[in-house]
Write a protein that holds these residues in place. Structure first.
Motif, PDB file in Angstrom:
ATOM      1  N   LEU A 132      50.354  33.297   1.431  1.00 52.98           N
ATOM      2  CA  LEU A 132      49.497  34.285   2.001  1.00 52.98           C
ATOM      3  C   LEU A 132      48.674  34.563   0.289  1.00 52.98           C
ATOM      4  N   LEU A 133      49.470  35.751  -0.098  1.00 47.50           N
ATOM      5  CA  LEU A 133      49.261  36.692  -1.705  1.00 47.50           C
ATOM      6  C   LEU A 133      48.662  35.384  -2.260  1.00 47.50           C
ATOM      7  N   ALA A 134      49.655  34.354  -2.300  1.00 48.54           N
ATOM      8  CA  ALA A 134      48.547  32.658  -4.098  1.00 48.54           C
ATOM      9  C   ALA A 134      47.563  32.998  -3.174  1.00 48.54           C
ATOM     10  N   GLU A 135      46.937  32.602  -2.062  1.00 45.74           N
ATOM     11  CA  GLU A 135      45.176  32.399  -1.229  1.00 45.74           C
ATOM     12  C   GLU A 135      44.614  34.021  -2.061  1.00 45.74           C
ATOM     13  N   ARG A 136      45.154  35.110  -1.762  1.00 45.38           N
ATOM     14  CA  ARG A 136      44.533  36.416  -2.499  1.00 45.38           C
ATOM     15  C   ARG A 136      44.951  35.832  -3.830  1.00 45.38           C
ATOM     16  N   VAL A 137      45.280  35.311  -4.940  1.00 44.94           N
ATOM     17  CA  VAL A 137      45.180  35.480  -6.226  1.00 44.94           C
ATOM     18  C   VAL A 137      44.029  34.949  -6.089  1.00 44.94           C
ATOM     19  N   VAL A 138      44.268  33.433  -5.834  1.00 44.15           N
ATOM     20  CA  VAL A 138      42.940  32.263  -6.038  1.00 44.15           C
ATOM     21  C   VAL A 138      41.595  33.279  -5.518  1.00 44.15           C
ATOM     22  N   GLU A 139      42.034  33.604  -5.021  1.00 37.50           N
ATOM     23  CA  GLU A 139      40.254  34.468  -4.220  1.00 37.50           C
ATOM     24  C   GLU A 139      40.036  35.550  -5.795  1.00 37.50           C
ATOM     25  N   ALA A 140      40.973  36.273  -6.228  1.00 38.92           N
ATOM     26  CA  ALA A 140      40.750  36.859  -7.431  1.00 38.92           C
ATOM     27  C   ALA A 140      40.625  36.187  -9.047  1.00 38.92           C
ATOM     28  N   ILE A 141      41.442  35.172  -9.052  1.00 37.70           N
ATOM     29  CA  ILE A 141      40.384  34.247 -10.291  1.00 37.70           C
ATOM     30  C   ILE A 141      39.277  33.492  -9.961  1.00 37.70           C
ATOM     31  N   ASP A 142      39.333  33.237  -8.485  1.00 39.27           N
ATOM     32  CA  ASP A 142      38.329  32.971  -8.358  1.00 39.27           C
ATOM     33  C   ASP A 142      36.330  34.134  -8.758  1.00 39.27           C
ATOM     34  N   TRP A 143      36.766  35.153  -8.622  1.00 39.47           N
ATOM     35  CA  TRP A 143      35.582  36.176  -8.231  1.00 39.47           C
ATOM     36  C   TRP A 143      35.513  36.699 -10.152  1.00 39.47           C
ATOM     37  N   ALA A 144      36.619  36.950 -11.075  1.00 37.13           N
ATOM     38  CA  ALA A 144      36.750  36.888 -12.021  1.00 37.13           C
ATOM     39  C   ALA A 144      35.713  35.925 -13.010  1.00 37.13           C
ATOM     40  N   ALA A 145      36.326  35.072 -12.068  1.00 40.82           N
ATOM     41  CA  ALA A 145      34.799  33.795 -13.271  1.00 40.82           C
ATOM     42  C   ALA A 145      33.586  33.752 -12.409  1.00 40.82           C
ATOM     43  N   ASP A 146      33.407  35.016 -12.261  1.00 41.24           N
ATOM     44  CA  ASP A 146      32.118  35.078 -11.408  1.00 41.24           C
ATOM     45  C   ASP A 146      31.516  36.421 -11.558  1.00 41.24           C
ATOM     46  N   GLU A 147      32.632  36.825 -12.115  1.00 41.65           N
ATOM     47  CA  GLU A 147      32.429  38.268 -12.804  1.00 41.65           C
ATOM     48  C   GLU A 147      31.556  38.657 -14.407  1.00 41.65           C
ATOM     49  N   PRO A 148      29.908  38.802 -13.861  1.00 41.55           N
ATOM     50  CA  PRO A 148      29.436  38.953 -15.427  1.00 41.55           C
ATOM     51  C   PRO A 148      30.305  39.520 -16.783  1.00 41.55           C
ATOM     52  N   LEU A 149      30.986  40.766 -16.418  1.00 49.24           N
ATOM     53  CA  LEU A 149      31.662  41.383 -17.190  1.00 49.24           C
ATOM     54  C   LEU A 149      33.272  40.604 -17.942  1.00 49.24           C
ATOM     55  N   LEU A 150      33.421  39.642 -17.029  1.00 47.85           N
ATOM     56  CA  LEU A 150      35.003  38.808 -17.018  1.00 47.85           C
ATOM     57  C   LEU A 150      35.407  37.388 -16.894  1.00 47.85           C
ATOM     58  N   CYS A 151      34.005  36.637 -16.540  1.00 45.68           N
ATOM     59  CA  CYS A 151      33.578  35.092 -16.427  1.00 45.68           C
ATOM     60  C   CYS A 151      34.407  34.259 -18.216  1.00 45.68           C
ATOM     61  N   GLU A 152      33.953  35.040 -19.495  1.00 45.00           N
ATOM     62  CA  GLU A 152      34.071  34.771 -20.304  1.00 45.00           C
ATOM     63  C   GLU A 152      35.444  35.180 -21.312  1.00 45.00           C
ATOM     64  N   LEU A 153      36.377  35.420 -20.042  1.00 46.49           N
ATOM     65  CA  LEU A 153      37.266  36.018 -20.427  1.00 46.49           C
ATOM     66  C   LEU A 153      38.501  34.811 -20.491  1.00 46.49           C
ATOM     67  N   PRO A 154      39.237  34.475 -21.233  1.00 45.63           N
ATOM     68  CA  PRO A 154      40.448  33.484 -20.464  1.00 45.63           C
ATOM     69  C   PRO A 154      41.557  34.383 -19.450  1.00 45.63           C
ATOM     70  N   SER A 173      58.442  40.574  -9.585  1.00 43.80           N
ATOM     71  CA  SER A 173      59.104  39.715  -8.124  1.00 43.80           C
ATOM     72  C   SER A 173      59.079  38.909  -7.208  1.00 43.80           C
ATOM     73  N   THR A 174      58.621  39.198  -5.964  1.00 35.77           N
ATOM     74  CA  THR A 174      57.745  37.784  -5.367  1.00 35.77           C
ATOM     75  C   THR A 174      56.548  37.220  -5.444  1.00 35.77           C
ATOM     76  N   GLY A 175      55.963  38.618  -6.741  1.00 32.98           N
ATOM     77  CA  GLY A 175      54.441  37.527  -6.997  1.00 32.98           C
ATOM     78  C   GLY A 175      54.670  37.074  -7.643  1.00 32.98           C
ATOM     79  N   ALA A 176      56.193  36.542  -8.744  1.00 31.45           N
ATOM     80  CA  ALA A 176      55.752  35.470  -9.524  1.00 31.45           C
ATOM     81  C   ALA A 176      55.260  34.039  -9.096  1.00 31.45           C
ATOM     82  N   ALA A 177      55.799  34.025  -7.601  1.00 31.92           N
ATOM     83  CA  ALA A 177      55.886  32.764  -7.384  1.00 31.92           C
ATOM     84  C   ALA A 177      54.907  33.326  -7.120  1.00 31.92           C
ATOM     85  N   ALA A 178      53.920  33.612  -6.624  1.00 27.80           N
ATOM     86  CA  ALA A 178      52.658  33.483  -5.806  1.00 27.80           C
ATOM     87  C   ALA A 178      51.845  33.211  -6.834  1.00 27.80           C
TER      88      ALA A 178
END
Length: 218
Positions: A80-102, A109-114
């Protein structure tokens, strides 16, 4: 520095977030908290502030809604946490202020696995990963699919987690394990969190490079 402390729409949810974008940012680091932590994590905020000084934008995100966080099972639901991270990555890719940033991921902790599971799902977007006292072993079969160069930082006195990271490093396609002398799991000892910052900043500086739009989304 552009700073936003509010909420962002990630997928179908509005999640608490702290976004900071320095002028002429060189990359975006998304923080993936673990064990029920949040965007208010003092350790991750300390790391984020140091990354700002080195020219990195940061996104500290609550991966669960307030209602979801009430159920402790969700805190350890890594898919579930990994799914949210994927959605955050997709959000950043579409955000005008962030889309050009690597994009890099910083998991604790467990967030490393996600973070590793999310990177396996978005290999074209995630260029680097740093794990602080993480549990990469909990990413399971996704370890072999996480192609982004991964730095595993573990305290020398965090013996069980250190052994798990040694095993995980052997399963990751591109990984390095750095051990902070004298540090326990939370890096509370004087100077140890500063060492985490130095290692993470150097890793992101080396691995996060701008690519053109066609390469990022090929």
């Amino acid at each position: 520095m552009t700073i936003v402390e509010s909420e962002v729409a990630i997928g179908q949810y509005r999640l608490g977030a702290a976004l900071a974008i320095p002028q002429q940012a060189r990359g975006l680091v998304i923080f993936v908290h673990g064990s029920g932590s949040s965007r208010f994590s003092p350790r991750n905020r300390f790391v984020a502030a140091a990354l700002h000084e080195r020219g990195f934008a940061t996104l500290l995100l609550d991966l669960l809604t307030e209602a979801e966080a009430q159920d402790r099972r969700n805190v350890f639901d890594i898919p579930l946490l990994a799914e949210r991270v994927v959605e955050a990555i997709d959000w950043a890719a579409d955000e005008p202020l962030l889309c050009e940033l690597p994009i890099g991921l910083f998991g604790a902790s467990t967030g490393a696995a996600a973070a590793l599971m999310a990177a396996a799902e978005r290999p074209q977007n995630v260029q680097a990963i740093v794990s602080r006292g993480g549990r990469p072993d909990l990413a399971g079969e996704a370890l072999a699919r996480a192609r982004a160069p991964t730095l595993l930082i573990v305290g020398s006195r965090d013996s069980e987690v250190l052994n798990l990271n040694r095993t995980a490093a052997g399963r990751l396609p591109d990984a390095r394990l750095d051990i902070v002398p004298g540090a326990t799991h939370l890096f509370e000892e004087p100077g140890t969190l500063e060492q985490v910052v130095a290692l993470a900043a150097t890793w992101f500086a080396e691995k996060l490079t701008r690519r053109d739009h066609s390469e990022r989304f090929a």
